[in-house]
Design a protein around this motif. Structure first.
Motif, PDB file in Angstrom:
ATOM      1  N   TRP A  58       0.830  -1.204   0.000  1.00 19.41           N
ATOM      2  CA  TRP A  58       0.000   0.000   0.000  1.00 19.41           C
ATOM      3  C   TRP A  58       0.867   1.259   0.000  1.00 19.41           C
ATOM      4  O   TRP A  58       0.579   2.215  -0.718  1.00 19.41           O
ATOM      5  N   VAL A  59       1.937   1.257   0.803  1.00 21.26           N
ATOM      6  CA  VAL A  59       2.836   2.416   0.835  1.00 21.26           C
ATOM      7  C   VAL A  59       3.504   2.613  -0.522  1.00 21.26           C
ATOM      8  O   VAL A  59       3.657   3.739  -1.005  1.00 21.26           O
ATOM      9  N   ASP A  60       3.897   1.502  -1.154  1.00 22.71           N
ATOM     10  CA  ASP A  60       4.528   1.594  -2.475  1.00 22.71           C
ATOM     11  C   ASP A  60       3.552   2.157  -3.506  1.00 22.71           C
ATOM     12  O   ASP A  60       3.921   3.010  -4.326  1.00 22.71           O
ATOM     13  N   ALA A  61       2.292   1.705  -3.455  1.00 21.87           N
ATOM     14  CA  ALA A  61       1.292   2.226  -4.381  1.00 21.87           C
ATOM     15  C   ALA A  61       1.008   3.701  -4.118  1.00 21.87           C
ATOM     16  O   ALA A  61       0.829   4.489  -5.055  1.00 21.87           O
ATOM     17  N   LEU A  62       1.008   4.089  -2.846  1.00 22.78           N
ATOM     18  CA  LEU A  62       0.790   5.495  -2.502  1.00 22.78           C
ATOM     19  C   LEU A  62       1.929   6.365  -3.023  1.00 22.78           C
ATOM     20  O   LEU A  62       1.702   7.455  -3.559  1.00 22.78           O
ATOM     21  N   GLY A  63       3.165   5.872  -2.887  1.00 23.34           N
ATOM     22  CA  GLY A  63       4.304   6.622  -3.399  1.00 23.34           C
ATOM     23  C   GLY A  63       4.251   6.779  -4.911  1.00 23.34           C
ATOM     24  O   GLY A  63       4.555   7.855  -5.443  1.00 23.34           O
ATOM     25  N   THR A  64       3.861   5.708  -5.604  1.00 25.73           N
ATOM     26  CA  THR A  64       3.743   5.778  -7.060  1.00 25.73           C
ATOM     27  C   THR A  64       2.664   6.773  -7.470  1.00 25.73           C
ATOM     28  O   THR A  64       2.844   7.557  -8.415  1.00 25.73           O
ATOM     29  N   TRP A  65       1.544   6.742  -6.759  1.00 19.11           N
ATOM     30  CA  TRP A  65       0.445   7.667  -7.047  1.00 19.11           C
ATOM     31  C   TRP A  65       0.893   9.115  -6.854  1.00 19.11           C
ATOM     32  O   TRP A  65       0.630   9.974  -7.699  1.00 19.11           O
ATOM     33  N   ALA A  66       1.588   9.409  -5.751  1.00 17.07           N
ATOM     34  CA  ALA A  66       2.052  10.774  -5.488  1.00 17.07           C
ATOM     35  C   ALA A  66       3.105  11.198  -6.509  1.00 17.07           C
ATOM     36  O   ALA A  66       3.109  12.350  -6.977  1.00 17.07           O
ATOM     37  N   TRP A  67       3.996  10.277  -6.866  1.00 17.27           N
ATOM     38  CA  TRP A  67       5.054  10.606  -7.834  1.00 17.27           C
ATOM     39  C   TRP A  67       4.465  10.918  -9.199  1.00 17.27           C
ATOM     40  O   TRP A  67       4.930  11.846  -9.884  1.00 17.27           O
ATOM     41  N   ASP A  68       3.434  10.171  -9.615  1.00 14.26           N
ATOM     42  CA  ASP A  68       2.783  10.454 -10.896  1.00 14.26           C
ATOM     43  C   ASP A  68       2.146  11.842 -10.892  1.00 14.26           C
ATOM     44  O   ASP A  68       2.209  12.566 -11.891  1.00 14.26           O
ATOM     45  N   ARG A  69       1.559  12.237  -9.793  1.00 15.36           N
ATOM     46  CA  ARG A  69       0.926  13.551  -9.703  1.00 15.36           C
ATOM     47  C   ARG A  69       1.969  14.674  -9.660  1.00 15.36           C
ATOM     48  O   ARG A  69       1.673  15.810 -10.035  1.00 15.36           O
ATOM     49  N   HIS A  70       3.157  14.343  -9.192  1.00 17.89           N
ATOM     50  CA  HIS A  70       4.221  15.344  -9.148  1.00 17.89           C
ATOM     51  C   HIS A  70       4.672  15.748 -10.549  1.00 17.89           C
ATOM     52  O   HIS A  70       5.348  16.772 -10.721  1.00 17.89           O
ATOM     53  N   HIS A  71       4.299  14.978 -11.567  1.00 25.77           N
ATOM     54  CA  HIS A  71       4.626  15.336 -12.940  1.00 25.77           C
ATOM     55  C   HIS A  71       3.779  16.503 -13.439  1.00 25.77           C
ATOM     56  O   HIS A  71       4.041  17.025 -14.539  1.00 25.77           O
ATOM     57  N   ASN A  72       2.777  16.898 -12.686  1.00 21.28           N
ATOM     58  CA  ASN A  72       1.994  18.082 -13.039  1.00 21.28           C
ATOM     59  C   ASN A  72       2.827  19.327 -12.741  1.00 21.28           C
ATOM     60  O   ASN A  72       3.220  19.566 -11.598  1.00 21.28           O
ATOM     61  N   ILE A  73       3.060  20.135 -13.754  1.00 21.46           N
ATOM     62  CA  ILE A  73       3.965  21.281 -13.616  1.00 21.46           C
ATOM     63  C   ILE A  73       3.429  22.307 -12.615  1.00 21.46           C
ATOM     64  O   ILE A  73       4.205  23.117 -12.070  1.00 21.46           O
ATOM     65  N   LEU A  74       2.116  22.277 -12.320  1.00 20.99           N
ATOM     66  CA  LEU A  74       1.559  23.224 -11.355  1.00 20.99           C
ATOM     67  C   LEU A  74       2.185  23.050  -9.965  1.00 20.99           C
ATOM     68  O   LEU A  74       2.361  24.026  -9.239  1.00 20.99           O
ATOM     69  N   SER A  75       2.501  21.813  -9.613  1.00 23.97           N
ATOM     70  CA  SER A  75       3.122  21.594  -8.305  1.00 23.97           C
ATOM     71  C   SER A  75       4.500  22.231  -8.244  1.00 23.97           C
ATOM     72  O   SER A  75       4.962  22.630  -7.171  1.00 23.97           O
ATOM     73  N   TRP A  76       5.160  22.368  -9.379  1.00 19.94           N
ATOM     74  CA  TRP A  76       6.483  23.012  -9.414  1.00 19.94           C
ATOM     75  C   TRP A  76       6.357  24.510  -9.190  1.00 19.94           C
ATOM     76  O   TRP A  76       7.245  25.136  -8.603  1.00 19.94           O
ATOM     77  N   TYR A  77       5.252  25.106  -9.671  1.00 17.67           N
ATOM     78  CA  TYR A  77       5.042  26.533  -9.459  1.00 17.67           C
ATOM     79  C   TYR A  77       4.597  26.840  -8.035  1.00 17.67           C
ATOM     80  O   TYR A  77       4.901  27.913  -7.504  1.00 17.67           O
ATOM     81  N   VAL A  78       3.873  25.916  -7.425  1.00 20.16           N
ATOM     82  CA  VAL A  78       3.321  26.163  -6.091  1.00 20.16           C
ATOM     83  C   VAL A  78       4.378  26.038  -5.006  1.00 20.16           C
ATOM     84  O   VAL A  78       4.380  26.798  -4.030  1.00 20.16           O
TER      85      VAL A  78
END
Length: 230
Positions: A58-78
């Motif tokens: 579950w932790v591994d799946a959660l990390g993968t889910w968060a990492w995929d969302r980090h590819h959204n450039i908006l998080s880089w601006y925020v």
């Protein structure tokens, strides 16, 4: 619509709850018997075998889910903008506010949905970061990692003492160091993808702190109002 990574996190979490439900019922019966030793043994058994593997999955799946969302450039601006509430709470000398800001900063990578088609430059930059973090940790890498908490500590100390000048020195030094890091360890396209959000965030933070500092100085230099006499 839920992403495949989000569904994986949800499904593994449900499976984990199904496996832990009998153990929870068993612990409740033991608690009624008021036997601390039996309760301790049940807790140990609940953390062994398949339950631990389910938690790891579950932790591994959660990390993968968060990492995929980090590819959204908006998080880089925020992310650079979190320096503003951090500075505010440091000036107010609020430890709770500082801690909450750091928690928000750590989780902000997963605030925005994963893009359907990530920018190749963003993918390259995040791949370089992942390879760096998962690679061999040398003394130099440990020293670089320690700069992060030291930067936040120095920034909090500067604003704790109301030193706007030193706060700007710390912030600009930290952001420029991160920019140099991306060009050194990443490829050019990935570093350029990081450059725009970093400079935009740095400019916004600098302007906000300079304006706040001038207002603070005007308040300090304003003459005190004479007391009224009866």
């Amino acid at each position: 619509m839920t992403s495949p990574a989000g569904r994986a996190v949800r499904d593994r979490g449900l499976r984990l709850l199904d496996r832990l439900r009998p153990l929870t019922t068993h612990r409740a019966r033991i608690a009624q018997q008021e036997d601390p030793r039996l309760l301790r043994d049940a807790l140990v058994r609940s953390l062994e075998g398949r339950d631990m593997s389910s938690i790891a999955e579950w932790v591994d799946a959660l990390g993968t889910w968060a990492w995929d969302r980090h590819h959204n450039i908006l998080s880089w601006y925020v992310r650079p903008l979190f320096l503003l509430p951090f500075c505010y709470f440091a000036c107010k000398r609020s430890l709770i506010g500082i801690v909450l800001t750091l928690v928000a900063l750590a989780t902000s990578m997963a605030w925005f949905p994963a893009p359907d088609r990530p920018d190749p430059a963003v993918v390259d930059m995040l791949r370089a970061e992942r390879d760096y973090l998962l690679g061999e940790w040398t003394a130099a890498k440990v020293a670089i990692a320690l700069l992060v908490p030291l930067m936040f500590a120095a920034l909090a100390l500067a604003l704790w003492r109301r030193s706007i000048r030193w706060a700007l020195v710390v912030i600009n030094g930290a952001v420029l160091f991160k920019i140099a890091w991306t060009f050194w360890f990443g490829d050019t396209q990935g570093a350029l993808a990081h450059l725009t959000p970093a400079l935009a965030g740095l400019a916004a933070v600098n302007v906000a702190i300079v304006v706040a500092g001038r207002r603070l100085n005007r308040r300090r230099s304003a003459p005190a109002l004479p007391e009224r006499t009866a």
